[in-house]
Design an enzyme around this catalytic site. Structure first.
Site, PDB file in Angstrom:
ATOM      1  N   ARG A 143       0.845  -1.180   0.072  1.00  0.00           N
ATOM      2  CA  ARG A 143       0.022  -0.015   0.177  1.00  0.00           C
ATOM      3  C   ARG A 143       0.804   1.020  -0.033  1.00  0.00           C
ATOM      4  O   ARG A 143       0.515   2.109  -0.405  1.00  0.00           O
ATOM      5  CB  ARG A 143      -1.003   0.109   1.004  1.00  0.00           C
ATOM      6  CG  ARG A 143      -2.174  -1.256   1.157  1.00  0.00           C
ATOM      7  CD  ARG A 143      -3.050  -1.140   2.308  1.00  0.00           C
ATOM      8  NE  ARG A 143      -2.538  -1.520   3.171  1.00  0.00           N
ATOM      9  CZ  ARG A 143      -2.585  -3.119   3.552  1.00  0.00           C
ATOM     10  NH1 ARG A 143      -3.038  -3.694   3.040  1.00  0.00           N
ATOM     11  NH2 ARG A 143      -1.871  -3.195   4.748  1.00  0.00           N
TER      12      ARG A 143
ATOM     13  N   GLU B 276       5.236 -10.929  14.691  1.00  0.00           N
ATOM     14  CA  GLU B 276       4.649 -11.495  15.849  1.00  0.00           C
ATOM     15  C   GLU B 276       5.124 -12.990  15.907  1.00  0.00           C
ATOM     16  O   GLU B 276       5.515 -13.388  16.986  1.00  0.00           O
ATOM     17  CB  GLU B 276       3.031 -11.385  15.860  1.00  0.00           C
ATOM     18  CG  GLU B 276       2.632 -11.649  17.258  1.00  0.00           C
ATOM     19  CD  GLU B 276       1.182 -11.434  17.151  1.00  0.00           C
ATOM     20  OE1 GLU B 276       0.474 -11.951  18.159  1.00  0.00           O
ATOM     21  OE2 GLU B 276       0.457 -10.982  16.311  1.00  0.00           O
TER      22      GLU B 276
HETATM   23  P1  AMP Z   1       4.094  -2.459  11.895  1.00  0.00           P
HETATM   24  O1  AMP Z   1       5.526  -2.896  11.282  1.00  0.00           O
HETATM   25  O2  AMP Z   1       3.648  -2.952  13.116  1.00  0.00           O
HETATM   26  O3  AMP Z   1       4.279  -0.977  12.264  1.00  0.00           O
HETATM   27  O4  AMP Z   1       3.056  -2.734  10.872  1.00  0.00           O
HETATM   28  C1  AMP Z   1       2.835  -1.862   9.771  1.00  0.00           C
HETATM   29  C2  AMP Z   1       2.587  -2.730   8.521  1.00  0.00           C
HETATM   30  O5  AMP Z   1       1.462  -3.580   8.814  1.00  0.00           O
HETATM   31  C3  AMP Z   1       1.903  -1.524   7.373  1.00  0.00           C
HETATM   32  O6  AMP Z   1       2.533  -1.902   6.216  1.00  0.00           O
HETATM   33  C4  AMP Z   1       0.456  -1.803   7.678  1.00  0.00           C
HETATM   34  O7  AMP Z   1      -0.155  -1.925   6.230  1.00  0.00           O
HETATM   35  C5  AMP Z   1       0.073  -3.017   8.140  1.00  0.00           C
HETATM   36  N1  AMP Z   1      -0.710  -3.091   9.455  1.00  0.00           N
HETATM   37  C6  AMP Z   1      -0.289  -3.275  10.742  1.00  0.00           C
HETATM   38  N2  AMP Z   1      -1.179  -3.042  11.582  1.00  0.00           N
HETATM   39  C7  AMP Z   1      -2.470  -2.685  10.801  1.00  0.00           C
HETATM   40  C8  AMP Z   1      -3.898  -2.495  11.051  1.00  0.00           C
HETATM   41  N3  AMP Z   1      -4.399  -2.507  12.201  1.00  0.00           N
HETATM   42  N4  AMP Z   1      -4.594  -2.317  10.046  1.00  0.00           N
HETATM   43  C9  AMP Z   1      -4.033  -2.226   8.787  1.00  0.00           C
HETATM   44  N5  AMP Z   1      -2.824  -2.549   8.171  1.00  0.00           N
HETATM   45  C10 AMP Z   1      -2.140  -2.673   9.525  1.00  0.00           C
END
Ligand code: AMP
Length: 175
Positions: free
Chosen positions: A58, A95
């Site tokens: 995205r 995770e």
């Molecule tokens: P992070 O690495 O935990 O910051 O997660 C970011 C990535 O995971 C991004 O590319 C987001 O598109 C996706 N992502 C994580 N949590 C969500 C959520 N609650 N809703 C949509 N996309 C998420």
């Protein structure tokens, strides 16, 4: 316009307990998509941006539009195994297990000014891996921009602690 209202929330996707923030409904709305790209670009209109760096997938949508708006080039950061030429890579923790991001080794030349973009920052693990890849290439990261911030997960603070200014457009409480 209220961009937040254009984002659809899907509870328990892709698994129980996750509130998935579905940004495709913002992208589909021409007013919301245009406004979000202009708002992401606003802090950088007077600064030289050589390349916008978008994180798969995205981040490609917002990143390409933002690059066009700023008169910059576009660099994709992708999941391992998708890019055909030599790459820099960086593992990051999920995770369960790990994943790897890659960028073409010649996509950014030393000292170029780059702006990192993704749709959403949660824990910041993905963005941190992208920052590390860019630093391996010698890029000067002038900022990181996200449409959505989940502040309770701490990602924004994590990236700011790496010395990178972060801009976000919308916040959702909780996970
Ligand atoms: P992070 O690495 O935990 O910051 O997660 C970011 C990535 O995971 C991004 O590319 C987001 O598109 C996706 N992502 C994580 N949590 C969500 C959520 N609650 N809703 C949509 N996309 C998420």
């Amino acid at each position: 316009m209220n961009l937040k209202d254009t984002i659809r929330t899907i509870p328990d996707f892709p698994k129980e307990g996750i509130m998935f923030r579905d940004v495709t409904t913002l992208m589909t709305n021409r007013h919301a998509f245009t406004e979000s790209v202009l708002r992401l670009a606003a802090p950088y209109q007077e600064i030289l941006v050589d390349n916008v760096v978008g994180i798969e997938a995205r981040g490609f949508v917002f990143g390409a539009a933002l690059a066009f708006e700023l008169g910059a080039g576009f660099v994709p950061v992708r999941k391992k195994g998708k890019l055909p030429f030599d790459t820099y890579e960086q593992d990051y923790a999920l995770e369960y297990g790990t994943d790897t991001l890659e960028m073409h080794a010649d996509a950014v030349r030393g000292q170029e000014q780059v702006l990192l973009v993704d749709d959403l920052i949660a824990t910041g693990g993905t963005a941190e891996a992208a920052v590390k890849v860019l630093r391996k290439a010698g890029a000067n990261i002038i900022g990181a921009a996200f449409v959505i911030d989940l502040p309770d997960l701490g990602g924004r603070a994590r990236i700011e602690a790496m010395g990178i200014p972060v801009t976000t457009l919308i916040e959702f409480e909780g996970e």
